[in-house]
Design a protein around this motif. Structure first.
Motif, short mmCIF file in Angstrom:
data_model
loop_
_atom_site.label_atom_id
_atom_site.label_comp_id
_atom_site.label_asym_id
_atom_site.label_seq_id
_atom_site.Cartn_x
_atom_site.Cartn_y
_atom_site.Cartn_z
N LYS A 153 4.06 8.04 9.45
CA LYS A 153 2.86 7.51 8.79
C LYS A 153 1.69 7.60 9.77
O LYS A 153 1.90 7.28 10.93
CB LYS A 153 3.07 6.05 8.41
CG LYS A 153 4.15 5.81 7.37
CD LYS A 153 4.31 4.31 7.19
CE LYS A 153 5.40 3.96 6.20
NZ LYS A 153 5.65 2.52 6.11
N PRO A 154 0.49 7.96 9.37
CA PRO A 154 0.11 8.34 8.01
C PRO A 154 0.73 9.69 7.65
O PRO A 154 0.95 10.52 8.53
CB PRO A 154 -1.40 8.44 8.10
CG PRO A 154 -1.70 8.69 9.53
CD PRO A 154 -0.64 8.00 10.30
N PHE A 155 0.97 9.87 6.34
CA PHE A 155 1.60 11.13 5.94
C PHE A 155 0.68 11.94 5.04
O PHE A 155 -0.28 11.39 4.47
CB PHE A 155 2.92 10.83 5.22
CG PHE A 155 2.78 10.15 3.88
CD1 PHE A 155 2.72 10.90 2.71
CD2 PHE A 155 2.71 8.77 3.78
CE1 PHE A 155 2.59 10.28 1.48
CE2 PHE A 155 2.59 8.15 2.56
CZ PHE A 155 2.53 8.91 1.39
N SER A 156 0.96 13.20 4.96
CA SER A 156 0.20 14.05 4.04
C SER A 156 0.96 14.04 2.72
O SER A 156 2.12 14.46 2.66
CB SER A 156 0.12 15.47 4.59
OG SER A 156 -0.04 16.38 3.54
N PRO A 157 0.34 13.54 1.64
CA PRO A 157 1.04 13.49 0.35
C PRO A 157 1.57 14.86 -0.08
O PRO A 157 2.69 14.96 -0.59
CB PRO A 157 -0.02 12.97 -0.62
CG PRO A 157 -0.97 12.21 0.24
CD PRO A 157 -1.00 12.93 1.54
N ALA A 158 0.78 15.92 0.16
CA ALA A 158 1.20 17.26 -0.25
C ALA A 158 2.45 17.69 0.52
O ALA A 158 3.39 18.24 -0.05
CB ALA A 158 0.07 18.25 0.00
N ASP B 65 0.83 -1.20 0.00
CA ASP B 65 0.00 0.00 0.00
C ASP B 65 0.87 1.25 0.00
O ASP B 65 0.61 2.20 -0.73
CB ASP B 65 -0.89 0.02 1.25
CG ASP B 65 -2.15 -0.80 1.03
OD1 ASP B 65 -2.77 -0.64 -0.03
OD2 ASP B 65 -2.51 -1.59 1.92
N TYR B 66 1.90 1.24 0.84
CA TYR B 66 2.75 2.42 0.93
C TYR B 66 3.57 2.64 -0.33
O TYR B 66 3.80 3.79 -0.73
CB TYR B 66 3.64 2.37 2.18
CG TYR B 66 2.91 3.06 3.30
CD1 TYR B 66 2.76 4.44 3.30
CD2 TYR B 66 2.28 2.34 4.29
CE1 TYR B 66 2.03 5.09 4.26
CE2 TYR B 66 1.54 2.97 5.26
CZ TYR B 66 1.42 4.35 5.25
OH TYR B 66 0.68 4.99 6.19
N VAL C 176 6.10 4.41 10.88
CA VAL C 176 5.03 4.50 11.89
C VAL C 176 5.61 4.79 13.28
O VAL C 176 4.88 5.08 14.21
CB VAL C 176 4.16 3.21 11.98
CG1 VAL C 176 3.24 3.06 10.81
CG2 VAL C 176 5.00 1.98 12.21
N ASN C 177 6.95 4.70 13.39
CA ASN C 177 7.59 5.02 14.66
C ASN C 177 7.52 6.54 14.85
O ASN C 177 8.28 7.28 14.24
CB ASN C 177 9.05 4.56 14.68
CG ASN C 177 9.16 3.06 14.49
OD1 ASN C 177 8.18 2.33 14.65
ND2 ASN C 177 10.33 2.58 14.12
N SER C 178 6.59 6.97 15.71
CA SER C 178 6.31 8.41 15.77
C SER C 178 6.76 9.08 17.06
O SER C 178 6.60 10.28 17.21
CB SER C 178 4.81 8.62 15.57
OG SER C 178 4.10 7.87 16.53
N LEU D 125 1.11 4.23 -2.57
CA LEU D 125 0.77 5.60 -2.15
C LEU D 125 1.91 6.57 -2.48
O LEU D 125 1.65 7.70 -2.92
CB LEU D 125 0.50 5.62 -0.64
CG LEU D 125 -0.90 5.14 -0.23
CD1 LEU D 125 -0.93 4.83 1.26
CD2 LEU D 125 -1.95 6.19 -0.57
#
Lengths: 326, 129
Positions: free
Chosen positions: B107-112, B14-15, B85-87, B18
């Motif tokens: 993750k989750p990230f903003s594509p912009a 998926d990533y 995902v390690n935040s 994406l």
């Protein structure tokens, strides 16, 4: 908290034991523990004075009979202290294992959830400047969202099932099963995927097989899991073969063989363990499938194992008992 | 921004998709890898402009791959972005320090945001060169 309290009490008893020994028998006089114990007592008594001060003073005047009583109590205290230490160590070990398992589970759930969130973010972002071409992309995204959500649901189902198997709350409904018919049915469900992957799928069964004594739904689950794994690891042009035979002990033996890359010997040992990621190289699932298969087969009194070598494919085999009511 | 290459190393399909969906429309050519080992092979085949690395990979980790990349002068110009995902703050500090990456995103990230960061880092690299 209980363990710490037990240790504190045990230390107090130990000091009493050493002090009483001073009055009762010369062999206790050289007791090295005495000074250490006294230090512990003084630490504990700082918090518990004046009762403990009175308690330790009264020991100095103990009679030989009382001293023997204290000695026996001291032995008991030592045992209690050792037990408390062991309990504490065991609890820490269990907690460490639980934390490690929780970390794996958290990661398994966070990754697909964050992917879903990012898909949605992308769709929202593109929504502002949408056109006809974008609709096709969104359709594609929706398909991925659906499959990621299904994967997440499967991970949660696996986790729940593993917990049920471990707690013994999963009940088997055993009945005589036609294993050949069950295997054929499972193969039929996987045939479309096998065809799409360019992998041939076939079943062979020995004549005169007895009925299996098993829970059909659980056995079906084992077949699906092993077939899914085999198809995932077999490259296009390869083959997956299922065979059913009579086992030496009068039961049945099933084998699911693939022509995939095979598994190194050192990795085979951890294959059926919980959270083994070996079976999920592309991040699919929490690595519980084979663990659940093993738990199901073993709860039937059977055995499951793998025969494999790098470059020579894998052959998963399991046994189930024959039904006496066939 | 045309003809730039982005290497995406993530074990999650998926990533990978994406990131391709985010970078391809901006003119990046995407090379995908699902492990650090595959990523290293891809690097040897073609030096990318940017490499986006997941931390938790099967086998060697993304941090180990980043360290290996930074150990080779040949890849000095590659912009490294850790996406994980390690935040927790201490994890981000560890990722930035140990991997010597140019940016750390969670993750989750903003594509912009990811695209903007990658483009800014590449522009900065362009000015230095």
């Amino acid at each position: 908290m209980t363990a710490r309290w037990t240790i504190a009490c045990a230390a107090l008893w130990l000091a009493a034991f050493a002090r009483a020994g001073e009055h009762s028998s010369p062999r206790f006089k050289n007791l090295r523990l005495y000074s250490n114990a006294q230090q512990v007592v003084s630490t504990v008594s700082q918090a518990r004075a004046p009762e403990s001060a009175h308690f330790t003073t009264s020991l100095k005047t103990a009679s030989p009979a009382q001293a023997r009583l204290w000695s026996a109590a001291g032995g008991l205290a030592l045992g209690l202290a050792a037990f408390a230490l062991l309990a504490l160590a065991w609890r820490r070990r269990t907690a460490a294992r639980q934390s490690a398992a929780l970390a794996v589970v958290a990661h398994e759930l966070k990754t697909p959830l964050s992917a879903i969130e990012t898909y949605l973010e992308l769709m929202v972002q593109e929504g502002a400047a949408s056109d006809a071409a974008q609709a096709q992309q969104w359709l594609e995204d929706a398909r991925h969202l659906k499959s990621t959500t299904a994967g997440l649901r499967q991970t949660l189902a696996d986790l729940l099932e593993a917990a049920q198997l471990e707690s013994g709350t999963l009940k088997l409904v055993r009945a005589p099963i036609d294993l050949r018919a069950l295997a054929q049915d499972c193969l039929r469900l996987h045939s479309a995927r096998a065809h799409a992957c360019g992998v041939s799928l076939a079943l062979s069964a020995a004549d005169g097989l007895p009925a299996a004594d098993a829970d059909a739904a659980r056995l079906r689950q084992v077949f699906h899991n092993l077939l899914s794994n085999a198809l995932r690891h077999t490259p296009s042009g390869g083959a997956v073969r299922v065979s059913l035979e009579k086992a030496e002990n009068g039961g049945l033996e099933c084998a699911i063989a693939d022509t995939g890359p095979g598994i190194a010997e050192e990795a085979q040992g951890r294959l059926f363990k919980k959270f083994s990621r070996l079976a999920a190289p592309d991040g699919d699932g929490a690595g519980l499938g084979l663990y659940i298969c093993r738990a199901i087969i073993e709860s039937h009194g059977g055995r499951i194992w793998v025969e494999s070598a790098v470059g020579r494919g894998s052959r998963y085999r399991f046994t189930v008992g024959a039904s006496a009511h066939a | 921004m045309r003809d730039r290459t982005a290497l995406v190393v993530d074990d999650n399909a998926d990533y990978r998709r994406l990131l391709s969906r985010t970078l391809e429309p901006a003119g990046f050519r995407i090379v995908e890898a699902s492990s650090a080992e595959e990523g290293w092979v891809a690097l040897e085949t073609r030096v990318p402009d940017v490499a986006i690395l997941d931390w938790n990979l099967p086998g060697a980790s993304g941090v180990e791959l980043a360290r290996r990349i930074r150990g080779q002068p040949r890849y000095d110009a590659v912009v490294l972005v850790m996406l994980s995902v390690n935040s927790r703050p201490e994890e981000q500090v560890h990722g930035l320090r140990e991997g010597q990456v140019n940016a750390y995103m969670t993750k989750p990230f903003s594509p912009a945001e990811l695209l903007a960061r990658v483009q800014t880092l590449l522009e900065r690299r362009g000015r230095k060169a």
